[in-house]
Motif scaffolding. Structure first.
Motif, PDB file in Angstrom:
ATOM      1  N   UNK A  31       0.834  -1.206   0.000  1.00  0.00           N
ATOM      2  CA  UNK A  31       0.000   0.000   0.000  1.00  0.00           C
ATOM      3  C   UNK A  31       0.869   1.256   0.000  1.00  0.00           C
ATOM      4  N   UNK A  32       1.918   1.237   0.799  1.00  0.00           N
ATOM      5  CA  UNK A  32       2.859   2.359   0.851  1.00  0.00           C
ATOM      6  C   UNK A  32       3.487   2.575  -0.522  1.00  0.00           C
ATOM      7  N   UNK A  33       3.864   1.494  -1.186  1.00  0.00           N
ATOM      8  CA  UNK A  33       4.476   1.585  -2.514  1.00  0.00           C
ATOM      9  C   UNK A  33       3.495   2.139  -3.544  1.00  0.00           C
ATOM     10  N   UNK A  34       2.259   1.669  -3.505  1.00  0.00           N
ATOM     11  CA  UNK A  34       1.248   2.140  -4.456  1.00  0.00           C
ATOM     12  C   UNK A  34       1.016   3.636  -4.269  1.00  0.00           C
ATOM     13  N   UNK A  35       0.904   4.072  -3.032  1.00  0.00           N
ATOM     14  CA  UNK A  35       0.690   5.496  -2.779  1.00  0.00           C
ATOM     15  C   UNK A  35       1.858   6.317  -3.323  1.00  0.00           C
ATOM     16  N   UNK A  36       3.074   5.888  -3.054  1.00  0.00           N
ATOM     17  CA  UNK A  36       4.249   6.613  -3.544  1.00  0.00           C
ATOM     18  C   UNK A  36       4.287   6.626  -5.073  1.00  0.00           C
ATOM     19  N   UNK A  37       3.944   5.504  -5.698  1.00  0.00           N
ATOM     20  CA  UNK A  37       3.979   5.394  -7.159  1.00  0.00           C
ATOM     21  C   UNK A  37       2.919   6.283  -7.819  1.00  0.00           C
ATOM     22  N   UNK A  38       1.705   6.290  -7.274  1.00  0.00           N
ATOM     23  CA  UNK A  38       0.630   7.105  -7.839  1.00  0.00           C
ATOM     24  C   UNK A  38       0.955   8.598  -7.692  1.00  0.00           C
ATOM     25  N   UNK A  39       1.449   9.000  -6.541  1.00  0.00           N
ATOM     26  CA  UNK A  39       1.805  10.411  -6.336  1.00  0.00           C
ATOM     27  C   UNK A  39       2.952  10.801  -7.264  1.00  0.00           C
ATOM     28  N   UNK A  40       3.927   9.923  -7.449  1.00  0.00           N
ATOM     29  CA  UNK A  40       5.033  10.197  -8.362  1.00  0.00           C
ATOM     30  C   UNK A  40       4.530  10.325  -9.800  1.00  0.00           C
ATOM     31  N   UNK A  41       3.584   9.488 -10.179  1.00  0.00           N
ATOM     32  CA  UNK A  41       2.950   9.542 -11.499  1.00  0.00           C
ATOM     33  C   UNK A  41       2.288  10.906 -11.698  1.00  0.00           C
ATOM     34  N   UNK A  42       1.517  11.343 -10.733  1.00  0.00           N
ATOM     35  CA  UNK A  42       0.842  12.644 -10.770  1.00  0.00           C
ATOM     36  C   UNK A  42       1.866  13.767 -10.946  1.00  0.00           C
ATOM     37  N   UNK A  43       2.921  13.733 -10.151  1.00  0.00           N
ATOM     38  CA  UNK A  43       3.923  14.786 -10.202  1.00  0.00           C
ATOM     39  C   UNK A  43       4.702  14.784 -11.516  1.00  0.00           C
ATOM     40  N   UNK A  44       4.828  13.638 -12.147  1.00  0.00           N
ATOM     41  CA  UNK A  44       5.575  13.549 -13.408  1.00  0.00           C
ATOM     42  C   UNK A  44       4.806  14.136 -14.581  1.00  0.00           C
ATOM     43  N   UNK A  45       3.501  13.871 -14.678  1.00  0.00           N
ATOM     44  CA  UNK A  45       2.739  14.264 -15.848  1.00  0.00           C
ATOM     45  C   UNK A  45       1.945  15.565 -15.701  1.00  0.00           C
ATOM     46  N   UNK A  46       1.574  15.937 -14.489  1.00  0.00           N
ATOM     47  CA  UNK A  46       0.788  17.162 -14.299  1.00  0.00           C
ATOM     48  C   UNK A  46       1.696  18.391 -14.314  1.00  0.00           C
ATOM     49  N   UNK A  47       1.182  19.531 -14.764  1.00  0.00           N
ATOM     50  CA  UNK A  47       1.972  20.763 -14.715  1.00  0.00           C
ATOM     51  C   UNK A  47       2.329  21.127 -13.264  1.00  0.00           C
ATOM     52  N   UNK A  48       3.498  21.678 -13.075  1.00  0.00           N
ATOM     53  CA  UNK A  48       3.995  21.989 -11.725  1.00  0.00           C
ATOM     54  C   UNK A  48       3.020  22.848 -10.930  1.00  0.00           C
ATOM     55  N   UNK A  49       2.442  23.861 -11.554  1.00  0.00           N
ATOM     56  CA  UNK A  49       1.517  24.737 -10.822  1.00  0.00           C
ATOM     57  C   UNK A  49       0.255  23.980 -10.401  1.00  0.00           C
ATOM     58  N   UNK A  50      -0.194  23.043 -11.220  1.00  0.00           N
ATOM     59  CA  UNK A  50      -1.384  22.248 -10.887  1.00  0.00           C
ATOM     60  C   UNK A  50      -1.068  21.270  -9.755  1.00  0.00           C
ATOM     61  N   UNK A  51       0.131  20.691  -9.769  1.00  0.00           N
ATOM     62  CA  UNK A  51       0.546  19.778  -8.690  1.00  0.00           C
ATOM     63  C   UNK A  51       0.452  20.499  -7.350  1.00  0.00           C
ATOM     64  N   UNK A  52       0.922  21.732  -7.290  1.00  0.00           N
ATOM     65  CA  UNK A  52       0.908  22.498  -6.040  1.00  0.00           C
ATOM     66  C   UNK A  52      -0.478  22.879  -5.561  1.00  0.00           C
ATOM     67  N   UNK A  53      -1.460  22.842  -6.458  1.00  0.00           N
ATOM     68  CA  UNK A  53      -2.826  23.242  -6.113  1.00  0.00           C
ATOM     69  C   UNK A  53      -3.721  22.072  -5.709  1.00  0.00           C
ATOM     70  N   UNK A  54      -3.202  20.843  -5.848  1.00  0.00           N
ATOM     71  CA  UNK A  54      -4.040  19.670  -5.600  1.00  0.00           C
ATOM     72  C   UNK A  54      -3.328  18.629  -4.733  1.00  0.00           C
ATOM     73  N   UNK A  55      -4.119  17.918  -3.972  1.00  0.00           N
ATOM     74  CA  UNK A  55      -3.658  16.799  -3.148  1.00  0.00           C
ATOM     75  C   UNK A  55      -4.492  15.574  -3.524  1.00  0.00           C
ATOM     76  N   UNK A  56      -3.951  14.392  -3.242  1.00  0.00           N
ATOM     77  CA  UNK A  56      -4.677  13.156  -3.529  1.00  0.00           C
ATOM     78  C   UNK A  56      -4.845  12.330  -2.267  1.00  0.00           C
ATOM     79  N   UNK A  57      -6.039  11.797  -2.099  1.00  0.00           N
ATOM     80  CA  UNK A  57      -6.355  10.929  -0.964  1.00  0.00           C
ATOM     81  C   UNK A  57      -6.876   9.610  -1.514  1.00  0.00           C
TER      82      UNK A  57
END
Length: 135
Positions: A31-57
């Protein structure tokens, strides 16, 4: 035109504290690995300004365990964004050691506005960055 998800490979570090009393990786570590992988995926493809404006739960994880992982294994989690519906995103993550599938995970996540902590929809142009269009 069909859109295919862009895969994201996330190398996993199997640490000593991931190992349980049976000598293999504890299920909670996946579960820890999946969370880290999904967040890393988000940070890789989303624009930097959008990453800073959103969180994932994480809302839900369904894990199918196939094989155990051990200390010092070279493990990779491959993440695919299946779809986005409203403020929810649906992911598939496959965790492998070489060609061996260790676990398959289906998960759903809620996007939150980082300021208000309320559910937030992503703009279509942001979602499109996670897919490639095919003819």
């Amino acid at each position: 035109m069909v859109a295919s998800a862009l895969p994201h490979e996330f190398p996993v570090d199997v640490a000593q504290d991931d190992i349980d009393f049976m000598g293999h990786v504890n299920n909670a570590s996946y579960l820890k690995w999946v969370q880290a992988a999904v967040i890393d995926h988000w940070q890789r493809f989303a624009p930097t300004d959008v990453v800073g404006q959103h969180l994932w739960v994480a809302l839900k994880h369904e894990i199918t365990y196939r094989r155990p992982a051990f200390l010092d294994d070279e493990v990779v989690a491959t993440v695919l964004l299946e779809k986005v519906h409203g403020a929810r995103a649906f992911y598939e993550t496959v965790i492998k050691r070489g060609s061996e599938v260790l676990a398959e995970v289906k998960s759903s996540w809620c996007c939150l506005d980082a300021e208000t902590l309320k559910p937030a929809r992503l703009a279509q142009n942001v979602i499109d960055r996670f897919f490639v269009k095919e003819a």
